[in-house]
Design an enzyme around this catalytic site. Structure first.
Site, PDB file in Angstrom:
ATOM      1  N   HIS A   1       1.698   3.092  -3.227  1.00 31.63           N
ATOM      2  CA  HIS A   1       0.675   3.777  -4.025  1.00 31.63           C
ATOM      3  C   HIS A   1       0.978   5.251  -4.217  1.00 31.63           C
ATOM      4  O   HIS A   1       0.815   5.791  -5.308  1.00 31.63           O
ATOM      5  CB  HIS A   1      -0.703   3.620  -3.373  1.00 31.63           C
TER       6      HIS A   1
ATOM      7  N   HIS B   1     -54.890  14.437   0.187  1.00 33.59           N
ATOM      8  CA  HIS B   1     -54.382  13.105   0.525  1.00 33.59           C
ATOM      9  C   HIS B   1     -55.488  12.277   1.194  1.00 33.59           C
ATOM     10  O   HIS B   1     -55.710  11.126   0.876  1.00 33.59           O
ATOM     11  CB  HIS B   1     -53.200  13.198   1.502  1.00 33.59           C
TER      12      HIS B   1
ATOM     13  N   ASP C   1      -6.885  -6.720  -4.979  1.00 30.08           N
ATOM     14  CA  ASP C   1      -6.676  -5.604  -5.902  1.00 30.08           C
ATOM     15  C   ASP C   1      -6.892  -6.032  -7.349  1.00 30.08           C
ATOM     16  O   ASP C   1      -7.287  -5.236  -8.188  1.00 30.08           O
ATOM     17  CB  ASP C   1      -5.238  -5.079  -5.767  1.00 30.08           C
TER      18      ASP C   1
ATOM     19  N   GLN D   1       0.827  -1.210   0.000  1.00 33.11           N
ATOM     20  CA  GLN D   1       0.000   0.000   0.000  1.00 33.11           C
ATOM     21  C   GLN D   1       0.850   1.245   0.000  1.00 33.11           C
ATOM     22  O   GLN D   1       0.503   2.249  -0.612  1.00 33.11           O
ATOM     23  CB  GLN D   1      -0.909   0.013   1.233  1.00 33.11           C
TER      24      GLN D   1
ATOM     25  N   GLU E   1      -9.576   1.395   4.627  1.00 30.85           N
ATOM     26  CA  GLU E   1     -10.023   0.941   3.295  1.00 30.85           C
ATOM     27  C   GLU E   1      -9.768  -0.574   3.173  1.00 30.85           C
ATOM     28  O   GLU E   1     -10.632  -1.326   2.769  1.00 30.85           O
ATOM     29  CB  GLU E   1      -9.229   1.700   2.226  1.00 30.85           C
ATOM     30  N   HIS E   2      -8.552  -0.994   3.530  1.00 32.12           N
ATOM     31  CA  HIS E   2      -8.197  -2.413   3.526  1.00 32.12           C
ATOM     32  C   HIS E   2      -7.803  -2.833   4.932  1.00 32.12           C
ATOM     33  O   HIS E   2      -7.026  -2.139   5.586  1.00 32.12           O
ATOM     34  CB  HIS E   2      -6.973  -2.684   2.628  1.00 32.12           C
TER      35      HIS E   2
HETATM   36  P1  NAD Z   1      -5.907  10.964 -13.540  1.00 32.36           P
HETATM   37  O1  NAD Z   1      -6.461  10.244 -14.705  1.00 32.36           O
HETATM   38  O2  NAD Z   1      -6.652  10.874 -12.271  1.00 32.36           O
HETATM   39  O3  NAD Z   1      -5.786  12.503 -13.900  1.00 32.36           O
HETATM   40  C1  NAD Z   1      -5.204  12.962 -15.084  1.00 32.36           C
HETATM   41  C2  NAD Z   1      -5.873  14.264 -15.449  1.00 32.36           C
HETATM   42  O4  NAD Z   1      -5.660  15.246 -14.453  1.00 32.36           O
HETATM   43  C3  NAD Z   1      -5.419  14.907 -16.718  1.00 32.36           C
HETATM   44  O5  NAD Z   1      -6.135  14.382 -17.785  1.00 32.36           O
HETATM   45  C4  NAD Z   1      -5.775  16.346 -16.486  1.00 32.36           C
HETATM   46  O6  NAD Z   1      -7.030  16.605 -17.019  1.00 32.36           O
HETATM   47  C5  NAD Z   1      -5.878  16.506 -15.015  1.00 32.36           C
HETATM   48  N1  NAD Z   1      -4.896  17.465 -14.534  1.00 32.36           N
HETATM   49  C6  NAD Z   1      -3.589  17.245 -14.250  1.00 32.36           C
HETATM   50  N2  NAD Z   1      -2.998  18.408 -13.904  1.00 32.36           N
HETATM   51  C7  NAD Z   1      -3.946  19.375 -13.974  1.00 32.36           C
HETATM   52  C8  NAD Z   1      -3.956  20.781 -13.721  1.00 32.36           C
HETATM   53  N3  NAD Z   1      -2.872  21.427 -13.315  1.00 32.36           N
HETATM   54  N4  NAD Z   1      -5.118  21.449 -13.903  1.00 32.36           N
HETATM   55  C9  NAD Z   1      -6.233  20.812 -14.305  1.00 32.36           C
HETATM   56  N5  NAD Z   1      -6.269  19.488 -14.553  1.00 32.36           N
HETATM   57  C10 NAD Z   1      -5.138  18.779 -14.392  1.00 32.36           C
HETATM   58  O7  NAD Z   1      -4.418  10.445 -13.406  1.00 32.36           O
HETATM   59  P2  NAD Z   1      -3.289  10.735 -12.343  1.00 32.36           P
HETATM   60  O8  NAD Z   1      -3.071  12.197 -12.173  1.00 32.36           O
HETATM   61  O9  NAD Z   1      -2.159   9.915 -12.768  1.00 32.36           O
HETATM   62  O10 NAD Z   1      -3.877  10.256 -10.977  1.00 32.36           O
HETATM   63  C11 NAD Z   1      -4.232   8.947 -10.741  1.00 32.36           C
HETATM   64  C12 NAD Z   1      -5.024   8.913  -9.452  1.00 32.36           C
HETATM   65  O11 NAD Z   1      -5.701   7.688  -9.374  1.00 32.36           O
HETATM   66  C13 NAD Z   1      -4.160   9.019  -8.220  1.00 32.36           C
HETATM   67  O12 NAD Z   1      -4.723  10.008  -7.385  1.00 32.36           O
HETATM   68  C14 NAD Z   1      -4.239   7.672  -7.559  1.00 32.36           C
HETATM   69  O13 NAD Z   1      -4.315   7.718  -6.167  1.00 32.36           O
HETATM   70  C15 NAD Z   1      -5.515   7.128  -8.130  1.00 32.36           C
HETATM   71  N6  NAD Z   1      -5.412   5.687  -8.313  1.00 32.36           N
HETATM   72  C16 NAD Z   1      -6.452   4.941  -7.965  1.00 32.36           C
HETATM   73  C17 NAD Z   1      -6.440   3.594  -8.150  1.00 32.36           C
HETATM   74  C18 NAD Z   1      -7.607   2.789  -7.806  1.00 32.36           C
HETATM   75  O14 NAD Z   1      -8.238   2.968  -6.798  1.00 32.36           O
HETATM   76  N7  NAD Z   1      -7.944   1.882  -8.652  1.00 32.36           N
HETATM   77  C19 NAD Z   1      -5.321   2.983  -8.673  1.00 32.36           C
HETATM   78  C20 NAD Z   1      -4.260   3.772  -9.016  1.00 32.36           C
HETATM   79  C21 NAD Z   1      -4.322   5.136  -8.859  1.00 32.36           C
END
Ligand code: NAD
Length: 448
Positions: free
Chosen positions: A275, A434, A375, A272, A341-342
């Site tokens: 992440h 009613h 996961d 974890q 969460e987990h």
């Molecule tokens: P994301 O797809 O969540 O976000 C990408 C988008 O963020 C871009 O397309 C853009 O539109 C926007 N963005 C980035 N900078 C910006 C700015 N300055 N202004 C406006 N918009 C902006 O991808 P990510 O950023 O790589 O984040 C991934 C998220 O997903 C993480 O927070 C992570 O914790 C989460 N996550 C969740 C899981 C899950 O539960 N399955 C697994 C992995 C990751």
């Protein structure tokens, strides 16, 4: 020279068996989140722009954020071309096995027939479920490849019978979607993939554009822009769109006793911690000696140093804690209060201890159940409530993709049985129309 000891990757330890004055709430406080106001001010104009200018605006943000300047259409419609889902046989097999397990577990959550109760003679109340017609599933990350998220959202949507499944994911800089996601979209029968991310993708699905289908509910994790956009559109009555649950950084709480293997415990904590730097991991150690605690801490450091994401791990571990307690009950009280969460139970009679679990997103029972299996492939869902929301929210499940509708069906006898109560309460509430809806029928019955 740098002090080697300070470089050691280790969690702060609180020993409740020795010091009862520990402020646990402070010790277990999750890392604070960025101000939502700043983020809201960034995403609002993006949402308005997409709402007003549709595809053109959506594409311009994808050009800007994903640098996918060659992209000319923001949507990939099914059937998806085979050449966009070229994968190794090993990956196909892994996706297929996981898909099937997730399908089985979520199909078992289906309600076979409507629930029906005759509350009084002639008064029949029923409840039945119907799929949400159109759902938008956000799969994060242009750089990360997250087919597991596509599976965890897409498979239950398919099993629930949602007619229109729309996936959204930021494309790679060459404008393509990762083939793993296209393959999952194909398997779950998605109608389209929106090649966009962030607030713009959320807005496109909430309001619809020339080429993006408007959906009824948006689900899926994402960064703070995605989360804020989901909150914003779900508060807009003009959008008429629901969302799943608040999402925050991932977290795990491991309960371990003397029976636990230190290497296993450390590996679960680290899975974890890798992440993100704002992730938090907690170890509740039951009655461990100094030597046994050291063994876990040594393993944690040793294994962490071997990880490619050691820098992220270092950040996460810096606000992670070990709490030493005497009994299983004490451990579970702390866990229930934290609502992880987990929750991983690496203790003797772990299965029995589950009875005492009151708040958790998903529980992993015994030493042979690392969280990673949940996961990806065991069948349970990995979209779970974080940040203590496990106290009031469930993780994504089949119910996330259906609505429950109730019905009542009365005979004349039934109305006679319940009518007086209805009329009296209508009178108390001074809602004469009613009351009359019942009395007119009663009079009619009495005349004929
Ligand atoms: P994301 O797809 O969540 O976000 C990408 C988008 O963020 C871009 O397309 C853009 O539109 C926007 N963005 C980035 N900078 C910006 C700015 N300055 N202004 C406006 N918009 C902006 O991808 P990510 O950023 O790589 O984040 C991934 C998220 O997903 C993480 O927070 C992570 O914790 C989460 N996550 C969740 C899981 C899950 O539960 N399955 C697994 C992995 C990751």
């Amino acid at each position: 020279a740098k002090d080697a000891v300070s470089d050691r990757i280790t969690m702060t330890r609180y020993d409740l068996t020795k010091d009862t004055r520990v402020d646990l709430d402070a010790a277990l406080k999750r890392p604070s989140q960025k101000s939502s106001e700043v983020i809201m001010n960034i995403i609002k104009p993006i949402i308005d722009d997409v709402r007003q200018n549709g595809d053109k605006a959506l594409l311009s943000y994808t050009h800007k954020f994903e640098k996918a300047t060659s992209l000319t259409s923001p949507v990939l419609k099914a059937p998806f071309p085979k050449e966009l889902m070229q994968l190794s046989p090993e990956t196909i097999k892994a996706i297929d096995i996981s898909y099937e397990n997730i399908r089985k577990f979520h199909a078992a959550q289906k309600e076979d027939k409507p629930l029906q109760v005759e509350t009084m003679p002639g008064v029949v109340c029923s409840r039945f479920s119907r799929p949400i017609e159109a759902v938008g599933l956000y799969v994060p990350g242009g750089t990360a490849v997250l087919p597991s998220t596509a599976l965890m959202l897409g498979v239950p949507a398919m099993v629930a019978g949602c007619k229109k499944i729309v996936l959204a994911s930021p494309p790679r800089s060459d404008g393509t979607c990762t083939p793993e996601i296209v393959y999952v979209a194909h398997k779950v029968g998605a109608e389209s993939i929106v090649l966009a991310g962030g607030a713009q993708a959320v807005a496109a699905m909430a309001y619809g554009t020339e080429s993006v289908t408007k959906v009824d509910k948006i689900l899926g994790p994402g960064n703070q822009f995605v989360t804020a956009a989901k909150m914003h559109v779900s508060n807009d009555t003009n959008a008429g769109v629901g969302i799943d649950m608040p999402a925050g950084p991932s977290e795990v709480l491991v309960v371990a006793d003397r029976d636990a293997n230190p290497a296993f415990v450390a590996s679960d904590l680290l899975s974890q911690a890798e992440h993100g730097v704002d992730s938090q991991v907690v170890l509740i150690a039951i009655d461990l000696s100094e030597k046994e605690l050291q063994a876990i801490e040594d393993e944690l450091h040793r294994q962490a140093m071997e990880l490619p994401r050691v820098d992220i791990v270092r950040g996460a571990i810096s606000h992670s804690v070990t709490v030493v307690v005497k009994t299983v009950d004490e451990a579970l009280d702390i866990s229930n209060d934290y609502a992880p969460e987990h929750l991983i139970l690496q203790i003797k009679d772990a299965e029995k201890a589950v009875e005492k679990v009151m708040n958790a997103g998903s529980v992993f029972i015994g030493e042979w159940t690392p969280e990673s299996v949940g996961d990806y492939s065991a069948g349970v869902n990995h979209s779970l409530p974080t940040y203590g929301y496990a106290k009031q929210y469930s993780g994504v499940n089949l119910g996330s993709f259906v609505k429950h509708i109730t019905s009542s069906n009365l005979t004349a006898e039934g109305l006679r049985n319940v009518g007086e109560a209805v009329m009296q309460l209508a009178k108390v509430e001074e809602l004469e129309a009613h009351r009359r809806a019942v009395s007119i029928r009663m009079d009619y019955m009495n005349r004929s």
